[in-house]
Design a protein around this motif. Structure first.
Motif, mmCIF file in Angstrom:
data_model
loop_
_atom_site.group_PDB
_atom_site.id
_atom_site.type_symbol
_atom_site.label_atom_id
_atom_site.label_comp_id
_atom_site.label_asym_id
_atom_site.label_seq_id
_atom_site.Cartn_x
_atom_site.Cartn_y
_atom_site.Cartn_z
ATOM 1 N N LYS A 5 12.381 125.636 -58.813
ATOM 2 C CA LYS A 5 11.582 126.833 -59.053
ATOM 3 C C LYS A 5 11.776 127.314 -60.481
ATOM 4 N N GLU A 39 7.862 124.892 -48.137
ATOM 5 C CA GLU A 39 8.055 126.173 -47.473
ATOM 6 C C GLU A 39 8.938 127.066 -48.324
ATOM 7 N N TYR A 52 8.113 128.512 -51.088
ATOM 8 C CA TYR A 52 7.596 128.672 -52.446
ATOM 9 C C TYR A 52 6.268 129.402 -52.381
ATOM 10 N N ASP A 53 6.047 130.253 -53.345
ATOM 11 C CA ASP A 53 4.723 130.875 -53.356
ATOM 12 C C ASP A 53 3.714 129.937 -54.017
ATOM 13 N N SER A 54 2.481 130.326 -53.947
ATOM 14 C CA SER A 54 1.419 129.356 -54.204
ATOM 15 C C SER A 54 1.376 128.885 -55.645
ATOM 16 N N ASP A 55 1.716 129.731 -56.595
ATOM 17 C CA ASP A 55 1.548 129.232 -57.971
ATOM 18 C C ASP A 55 2.625 128.218 -58.314
ATOM 19 N N ASN A 80 3.856 126.229 -56.021
ATOM 20 C CA ASN A 80 3.433 125.048 -55.265
ATOM 21 C C ASN A 80 2.375 124.266 -55.987
ATOM 22 N N ASP A 137 13.713 133.735 -51.560
ATOM 23 C CA ASP A 137 12.582 133.173 -52.313
ATOM 24 C C ASP A 137 13.055 132.140 -53.326
#
Lengths: 300, 360
Positions: A31, A54, A56-59, A61, A206
């Protein structure tokens, strides 16, 4: 510092164990580099892609390029999605990439690769991956390729672990209990002494790193048992040190073979007049005292 | 008259035919015959190490260096060897699976120039000596008349030079030298398939490369009309590590356990028939099978082991506080004689000062 792990290029080895898993640290480091704007390639072998992504937020990802070896490692389905050459082909494909810019490659996990590939081939490929030289036409310096490898150290004997450690620039060994995880970091810089650091950290849900206390250990301090040093200079039968008077006496002593002025006088005075020694000789029956000079025979 | 006293006559110098002129001894720059057995020796680059090995490394032999745990000090010895080759104008062959040989050559230490060096050595010596008045010797006064032993570089020596590890060798010296590099990843990139053979793939290629260089450059006497004989210094780094394709560091029961030993055997054969010297560094602390280490030691001529104190309990031992590690001379060859020249001092330590690597 765990933060600066990513600053160095090369292979970063994350050694975890059953007590203390390392995948969350791996994901946290991924990350971090994704947030820095680098390209991240992930070779996923042990967990499925959904499970890996799982948390990770979308950006983030969207920045991860996932190479899926988990679904079909032996290419049984032959539908073109899997890697036809197997894990070795996947690694070599990563080596041959020519995208510019700093890259992070995460291998999840090295243990899986060690079990499926011979150790020597894996070491050679890892070395090629982390030391990728630039294309011949560009004259820039070597790209920074960071390779993060997760190694479950209990699965392997000392041989492969030793071989991989000698290749790694940074080695992080995780240990600790439930809430407190500590990382023992060993930096192997190419021509300098290796340095140790120990850092406690925790990983938030997160996947950001929460760094706690740190201690730098350059060398391990050993608790020495309080023993009194035996003094070897005590209880000697001779004198190790001289007092001032003794020094003077020593300096003024005339040594037997020293040619001082007194001796010179003594020798000169003993010349004429004083018969210091005499030799008395009685010739016996067999002596043939010839008073001729044998040199007279020579014709010189 | 005196001329008729004996019927023996001194052989006059041969007019033509031999390339070395009058004397029958080969005289190559940077070599000297051993005082003990007459073998031709080359310097390792570290005069202290030369002394411990009996004058230097004999031409045609292998010096094996067992690497220290974090591989910090053995590359230094390796570089000293190569730098000495450049200064003595020998040819070099550098083989590595980890680093590009061109990069290795860039990092060689610079030789001490004669005018600056004496000052450096003197100030170095002064820093360590306690201030003592120069007491004239009263009883052993004859010793004062003896010339002082030079610990530093002697300007007229052509065997064994001193190097400054804090400086790099000047670029023009590298360019003026003849060197051949063997970087395994480059050679292997052409073939992806690994043929199964008893010798690991990387070793086979290296042997063929060495053989071709020896033949082409005439180190084995195959081109007798070449102008001047020279020595080939071969340096091989990290032999036996997985990067060479050998798995002796990975498992205890390896499939090709004789790969390295066969390589050494063939290499020694190549060296014995040519004017070359080889220095190999081996990560013996990673080799899992002790029998392999013993075999490798027996197959090499001279073996030197480095043990650094980093990370071990010896680091805090007050006995070792001035040193960075121990150096073990494990084996010295018996070449053409019955005994070997083992030094009397068995416990030797080394330390890396800012400019120099010293052995005491």
């Amino acid at each position: 510092m765990l933060d600066s792990l990513l600053a160095l290029g090369g292979l970063v080895l994350l050694r975890d164990s059953v007590e203390c898993e390392g995948r969350s640290l791996l994901k946290a480091l991924i990350k971090k580099s994704a947030l820095c704007g680098e390209q991240v390639h992930i070779l996923g072998c042990e967990v499925s892609e959904e499970e890996f992504r799982e948390g990770y937020d979308s950006d983030i990802n969207s920045r991860l390029v996932y190479h899926n070896l988990f679904r079909d490692p032996l290419n049984w389905s032959k539908n073109g999605k899997a890697f036809p050459e197997g894990p070795l082909g996947a690694l070599r494909a990563l080596c041959r990439r020519t995208d510019p810019g700093p890259v992070t490659v995460a291998l999840d996990s090295l243990s899986w690769l060690l079990l499926h590939l011979p150790c020597t081939i894996l070491c050679q490929t890892l070395h090629a991956l982390s030391h990728r030289s630039s294309c011949p036409d560009s004259s820039s310096s070597m790209e920074r390729v960071r390779v993060l490898g997760l190694l479950h150290e209990e699965l392997h004997g000392p041989g492969p672990v030793g071989a991989l450690s000698s290749l790694a620039q940074v080695e992080v060994t995780l240990s600790g209990m439930l809430s407190q995880t500590s990382a023992n970091i060993l930096y192997r810089r190419p021509r300098q002494r290796p340095t140790h650091q120990t850092q406690c950290f925790s990983i938030l849900p997160d996947f950001s790193l929460n760094l706690q206390g740190m201690s730098t250990l350059e060398s391990q301090p050993h608790p020495d048992p309080p023993t009194t040093q035996a003094d070897p200079t005590a209880h000697l039968t001779f004198n190790l040190r001289l007092s001032e008077k003794e020094k003077e006496a020593k300096d003024s002593l005339t040594l037997p073979f020293q040619f001082s002025s007194e001796k010179q006088q003594a020798l000169l005075c003993s010349g004429p007049g004083q018969a210091t020694s005499c030799i008395f000789y009685e010739p016996d029956a067999y002596d043939d005292l010839d008073h001729e000079d044998p040199d007279d025979d020579l014709d010189i | 008259a005196k001329n008729n006293v004996t019927s023996f006559q001194r052989k006059g110098s041969r007019a033509s035919g031999t390339d070395s002129g009058g004397s029958r001894l080969v005289s190559i720059a940077g070599t000297r015959p051993s005082v003990r057995n007459g073998q031709l020796l080359v310097s390792t680059g570290l005069p202290a190490l030369d002394q411990l090995l009996g004058g230097g490394i004999a031409v045609g032999t292998v010096l094996l260096i067992e690497e220290d745990k974090y591989n910090i000090y053995s590359p230094l010895l390796f570089k000293y060897f190569l730098a000495e080759g450049i200064i003595s104008r020998h040819s070099l062959l550098v083989a590595s699976a980890k680093e590009d040989p061109a990069n290795i050559l860039q990092e060689l230490p610079a030789p001490f120039l004669d005018d600056n060096c004496k000052k450096e050595f003197d100030e170095d010596a002064c820093n360590h000596k306690t201030p003592e008045p120069n007491i004239e010797m009263k009883i052993a006064w004859r010793y004062q008349l003896l010339p002082k032993m030079e610990a530093g570089p002697v300007s007229s020596s052509r065997f064994g030079h001193y190097y400054d590890v804090s400086k790099r060798i000047p670029q023009e010296l590298i360019e003026a030298s003849r060197w051949h590099g063997f970087f395994l990843p480059e050679k292997l990139s052409s073939s992806l398939e690994v043929e199964p053979c008893s010798l690991a793939h990387g070793y086979l290629k290296l042997l063929k490369f060495i053989q071709s260089i020896i033949y082409e450059e005439g180190f084995d006497g195959s081109n007798p009309q070449k102008k001047q004989k020279n020595i080939l210094r071969i340096g091989i780094q990290n032999l036996g590590s997985p990067l060479w394709g050998d798995d002796i560091c990975c498992t205890e029961n390896c499939s090709n356990s004789h790969s390295l030993t066969k390589f050494l055997y063939v290499l020694r054969g190549l060296l014995r028939t040519s004017l070359s010297v080889c220095v190999i560094t081996v990560p013996s602390h990673l080799i899992q099978n002790k029998a392999v280490i013993a075999r490798v030691t027996n197959l090499s001529d001279t073996v030197v082991g480095l043990e650094s104190f980093i990370g071990s309990e010896k680091e805090t031992n007050p006995l070792y506080k001035d040193y960075h590690g121990l150096i073990h001379i494990r084996q010295i060859p018996r070449l053409n004689n019955l005994t070997c020249d083992v030094s009397d001092v068995k416990d030797l330590g080394f330390k890396l000062k800012r400019k120099q690597f010293t052995i005491e």
